[in-house]
Design a protein around this motif. Structure first.
Motif, PDB file in Angstrom:
ATOM      1  N   LEU A  16     -15.816   0.562   1.364  1.00 20.33           N
ATOM      2  CA  LEU A  16     -15.308   1.780   0.758  1.00 20.33           C
ATOM      3  C   LEU A  16     -15.320   2.908   1.784  1.00 20.33           C
ATOM      4  CD1 LEU A  16     -17.349   1.619  -2.549  1.00 20.33           C
ATOM      5  CD2 LEU A  16     -15.028   0.799  -2.168  1.00 20.33           C
ATOM      6  N   GLU A  17     -14.229   3.655   1.835  1.00 20.97           N
ATOM      7  CA  GLU A  17     -14.132   4.797   2.737  1.00 20.97           C
ATOM      8  C   GLU A  17     -13.522   5.959   1.957  1.00 20.97           C
ATOM      9  OE1 GLU A  17     -11.390   6.120   6.502  1.00 20.97           O
ATOM     10  OE2 GLU A  17     -11.857   4.003   6.282  1.00 20.97           O
ATOM     11  N   VAL A  18     -14.302   7.040   1.787  1.00 18.26           N
ATOM     12  CA  VAL A  18     -13.784   8.198   1.069  1.00 18.26           C
ATOM     13  C   VAL A  18     -12.707   8.867   1.930  1.00 18.26           C
ATOM     14  CG1 VAL A  18     -15.548   9.844   1.868  1.00 18.26           C
ATOM     15  CG2 VAL A  18     -14.400  10.211  -0.294  1.00 18.26           C
ATOM     16  N   MET A  19     -11.571   9.143   1.316  1.00 17.65           N
ATOM     17  CA  MET A  19     -10.457   9.751   2.038  1.00 17.65           C
ATOM     18  C   MET A  19     -10.351  11.245   1.745  1.00 17.65           C
ATOM     19  SD  MET A  19      -7.644   6.742   1.518  1.00 17.65           S
ATOM     20  CE  MET A  19      -6.470   7.275   2.748  1.00 17.65           C
ATOM     21  N   ASP A  20     -10.582  11.633   0.484  1.00 17.27           N
ATOM     22  CA  ASP A  20     -10.487  13.037   0.101  1.00 17.27           C
ATOM     23  C   ASP A  20     -11.108  13.251  -1.269  1.00 17.27           C
ATOM     24  OD1 ASP A  20      -9.820  15.736   0.329  1.00 17.27           O
ATOM     25  OD2 ASP A  20      -7.796  15.305   1.032  1.00 17.27           O
ATOM     26  N   LYS A  21     -11.244  14.511  -1.668  1.00 17.43           N
ATOM     27  CA  LYS A  21     -11.842  14.887  -2.945  1.00 17.43           C
ATOM     28  C   LYS A  21     -11.008  16.005  -3.551  1.00 17.43           C
ATOM     29  CE  LYS A  21     -15.659  17.641  -3.462  1.00 17.43           C
ATOM     30  NZ  LYS A  21     -17.061  18.017  -3.290  1.00 17.43           N
ATOM     31  N   PHE A  22     -10.783  15.940  -4.879  1.00 16.46           N
ATOM     32  CA  PHE A  22      -9.949  16.921  -5.568  1.00 16.46           C
ATOM     33  C   PHE A  22     -10.613  17.365  -6.865  1.00 16.46           C
ATOM     34  CE2 PHE A  22      -7.213  14.293  -3.016  1.00 16.46           C
ATOM     35  CZ  PHE A  22      -6.335  15.194  -2.441  1.00 16.46           C
ATOM     36  N   ASP A  23     -10.293  18.574  -7.300  1.00 14.64           N
ATOM     37  CA  ASP A  23     -10.816  19.095  -8.558  1.00 14.64           C
ATOM     38  C   ASP A  23      -9.945  18.706  -9.747  1.00 14.64           C
ATOM     39  OD1 ASP A  23     -13.027  20.355  -7.413  1.00 14.64           O
ATOM     40  OD2 ASP A  23     -11.856  22.143  -6.936  1.00 14.64           O
ATOM     41  N   LYS A  24      -8.658  18.435  -9.493  1.00 14.90           N
ATOM     42  CA  LYS A  24      -7.726  18.107 -10.574  1.00 14.90           C
ATOM     43  C   LYS A  24      -7.145  16.718 -10.368  1.00 14.90           C
ATOM     44  CE  LYS A  24      -6.389  22.876 -11.322  1.00 14.90           C
ATOM     45  NZ  LYS A  24      -5.285  23.828 -11.344  1.00 14.90           N
ATOM     46  N   PHE A  25      -7.007  15.982 -11.488  1.00 14.61           N
ATOM     47  CA  PHE A  25      -6.468  14.632 -11.412  1.00 14.61           C
ATOM     48  C   PHE A  25      -5.042  14.634 -10.868  1.00 14.61           C
ATOM     49  CE2 PHE A  25      -3.964  11.164 -13.228  1.00 14.61           C
ATOM     50  CZ  PHE A  25      -4.640  10.089 -12.666  1.00 14.61           C
ATOM     51  N   ARG A  26      -4.234  15.592 -11.296  1.00  7.06           N
ATOM     52  CA  ARG A  26      -2.840  15.662 -10.849  1.00  7.06           C
ATOM     53  C   ARG A  26      -2.744  15.710  -9.322  1.00  7.06           C
ATOM     54  NH1 ARG A  26       0.430  20.110 -13.647  1.00  7.06           N
ATOM     55  NH2 ARG A  26       0.388  18.544 -15.267  1.00  7.06           N
ATOM     56  N   ASP A  27      -3.608  16.516  -8.701  1.00  2.00           N
ATOM     57  CA  ASP A  27      -3.606  16.624  -7.239  1.00  2.00           C
ATOM     58  C   ASP A  27      -4.077  15.327  -6.585  1.00  2.00           C
ATOM     59  OD1 ASP A  27      -2.807  19.258  -7.599  1.00  2.00           O
ATOM     60  OD2 ASP A  27      -4.858  20.047  -7.404  1.00  2.00           O
ATOM     61  N   ALA A  28      -5.143  14.746  -7.127  1.00  5.66           N
ATOM     62  CA  ALA A  28      -5.680  13.489  -6.577  1.00  5.66           C
ATOM     63  C   ALA A  28      -4.663  12.367  -6.713  1.00  5.66           C
ATOM     64  CB  ALA A  28      -6.975  13.115  -7.284  1.00  5.66           C
ATOM     65  N   SER A  29      -4.019  12.286  -7.859  1.00  3.67           N
ATOM     66  CA  SER A  29      -3.048  11.232  -8.107  1.00  3.67           C
ATOM     67  C   SER A  29      -1.839  11.358  -7.180  1.00  3.67           C
ATOM     68  CB  SER A  29      -2.598  11.283  -9.561  1.00  3.67           C
ATOM     69  OG  SER A  29      -1.616  10.314  -9.817  1.00  3.67           O
ATOM     70  N   ALA A  30      -1.316  12.558  -7.027  1.00  2.00           N
ATOM     71  CA  ALA A  30      -0.156  12.777  -6.148  1.00  2.00           C
ATOM     72  C   ALA A  30      -0.507  12.432  -4.704  1.00  2.00           C
ATOM     73  CB  ALA A  30       0.321  14.214  -6.257  1.00  2.00           C
ATOM     74  N   TRP A  31      -1.687  12.842  -4.259  1.00  2.00           N
ATOM     75  CA  TRP A  31      -2.105  12.568  -2.888  1.00  2.00           C
ATOM     76  C   TRP A  31      -2.283  11.069  -2.660  1.00  2.00           C
ATOM     77  CZ3 TRP A  31      -6.042  10.739   0.222  1.00  2.00           C
ATOM     78  CH2 TRP A  31      -6.069  11.205   1.544  1.00  2.00           C
ATOM     79  N   ALA A  32      -2.908  10.395  -3.641  1.00  3.58           N
ATOM     80  CA  ALA A  32      -3.119   8.947  -3.529  1.00  3.58           C
ATOM     81  C   ALA A  32      -1.788   8.203  -3.523  1.00  3.58           C
ATOM     82  CB  ALA A  32      -3.999   8.457  -4.670  1.00  3.58           C
ATOM     83  N   LYS A  33      -0.840   8.611  -4.354  1.00  5.58           N
ATOM     84  CA  LYS A  33       0.476   7.965  -4.383  1.00  5.58           C
ATOM     85  C   LYS A  33       1.187   8.119  -3.043  1.00  5.58           C
ATOM     86  CE  LYS A  33       1.211   8.267  -9.323  1.00  5.58           C
ATOM     87  NZ  LYS A  33       1.913   8.935 -10.432  1.00  5.58           N
ATOM     88  N   ALA A  34       1.053   9.287  -2.433  1.00  6.02           N
ATOM     89  CA  ALA A  34       1.665   9.501  -1.115  1.00  6.02           C
ATOM     90  C   ALA A  34       1.031   8.577  -0.076  1.00  6.02           C
ATOM     91  CB  ALA A  34       1.517  10.961  -0.698  1.00  6.02           C
ATOM     92  N   ARG A  35      -0.291   8.397  -0.120  1.00  3.98           N
ATOM     93  CA  ARG A  35      -0.974   7.502   0.826  1.00  3.98           C
ATOM     94  C   ARG A  35      -0.582   6.046   0.563  1.00  3.98           C
ATOM     95  NH1 ARG A  35      -1.882  12.121   1.511  1.00  3.98           N
ATOM     96  NH2 ARG A  35       0.081  11.792   2.540  1.00  3.98           N
ATOM     97  N   ARG A  36      -0.426   5.672  -0.714  1.00  2.00           N
ATOM     98  CA  ARG A  36      -0.035   4.296  -1.040  1.00  2.00           C
ATOM     99  C   ARG A  36       1.346   3.973  -0.489  1.00  2.00           C
ATOM    100  NH1 ARG A  36      -2.023   5.494  -6.812  1.00  2.00           N
ATOM    101  NH2 ARG A  36      -4.207   4.898  -6.675  1.00  2.00           N
ATOM    102  N   SER A  37       2.235   4.938  -0.488  1.00  2.00           N
ATOM    103  CA  SER A  37       3.583   4.698   0.021  1.00  2.00           C
ATOM    104  C   SER A  37       3.584   4.483   1.534  1.00  2.00           C
ATOM    105  CB  SER A  37       4.514   5.846  -0.351  1.00  2.00           C
ATOM    106  OG  SER A  37       4.175   7.019   0.372  1.00  2.00           O
ATOM    107  N   GLU A  38       2.518   4.898   2.204  1.00  2.00           N
ATOM    108  CA  GLU A  38       2.397   4.750   3.657  1.00  2.00           C
ATOM    109  C   GLU A  38       1.705   3.448   4.077  1.00  2.00           C
ATOM    110  OE1 GLU A  38       0.189   8.215   4.691  1.00  2.00           O
ATOM    111  OE2 GLU A  38       1.856   9.573   4.268  1.00  2.00           O
ATOM    112  N   ILE A  39       1.200   2.673   3.113  1.00  2.00           N
ATOM    113  CA  ILE A  39       0.493   1.435   3.444  1.00  2.00           C
ATOM    114  C   ILE A  39       1.496   0.428   3.982  1.00  2.00           C
ATOM    115  CG2 ILE A  39      -0.845  -0.507   2.528  1.00  2.00           C
ATOM    116  CD1 ILE A  39      -1.990   1.395   0.442  1.00  2.00           C
ATOM    117  N   PRO A  40       1.258  -0.104   5.193  1.00  2.00           N
ATOM    118  CA  PRO A  40       2.186  -1.093   5.753  1.00  2.00           C
ATOM    119  C   PRO A  40       2.130  -2.423   5.002  1.00  2.00           C
ATOM    120  CG  PRO A  40       0.284  -0.799   7.193  1.00  2.00           C
ATOM    121  CD  PRO A  40       0.144   0.197   6.081  1.00  2.00           C
ATOM    122  N   ALA A  41       3.215  -3.159   5.044  1.00  2.00           N
ATOM    123  CA  ALA A  41       3.269  -4.473   4.396  1.00  2.00           C
ATOM    124  C   ALA A  41       2.198  -5.379   4.998  1.00  2.00           C
ATOM    125  CB  ALA A  41       4.643  -5.085   4.565  1.00  2.00           C
ATOM    126  N   GLY A  42       1.505  -6.104   4.157  1.00  2.00           N
ATOM    127  CA  GLY A  42       0.480  -7.033   4.626  1.00  2.00           C
ATOM    128  C   GLY A  42      -0.881  -6.402   4.850  1.00  2.00           C
TER     129      GLY A  42
END
Length: 76
Positions: A16-42
């Protein structure tokens, strides 16, 4: 309570590696979705959002093994 975003590597062992911390779910979710889109195949990791009092509780929740729901036979 804050929302933590973690990079979770499943193999060969769960890391486990903490990437960031947010006070609101909306902000955390948007940030996580952006990081997921950057994950390379495999890639062998996931990006997860977890709601917890602190990092220790967040990591404890992420490390717990969840049992599968029982099959009742009427799930057809």
């Amino acid at each position: 309570m804050p929302y933590y975003v973690y990079k979770v590597t499943e193999s060969p062992i769960k890391l486990l590696e903490v990437m960031d911390k947010f006070d609101k779910f909306r902000d955390a979710s948007a940030w996580a979705k952006a990081r997921r889109s950057e994950i390379p195949a495999g890639a062998n990791y996931l990006v997860k959002v977890i709601f917890a009092e602190n990092e220790l509780q967040a990591e404890d929740l992420l490390m717990q093994v969840r049992e599968k729901e029982p099959i009742t036979g009427d799930d057809w």
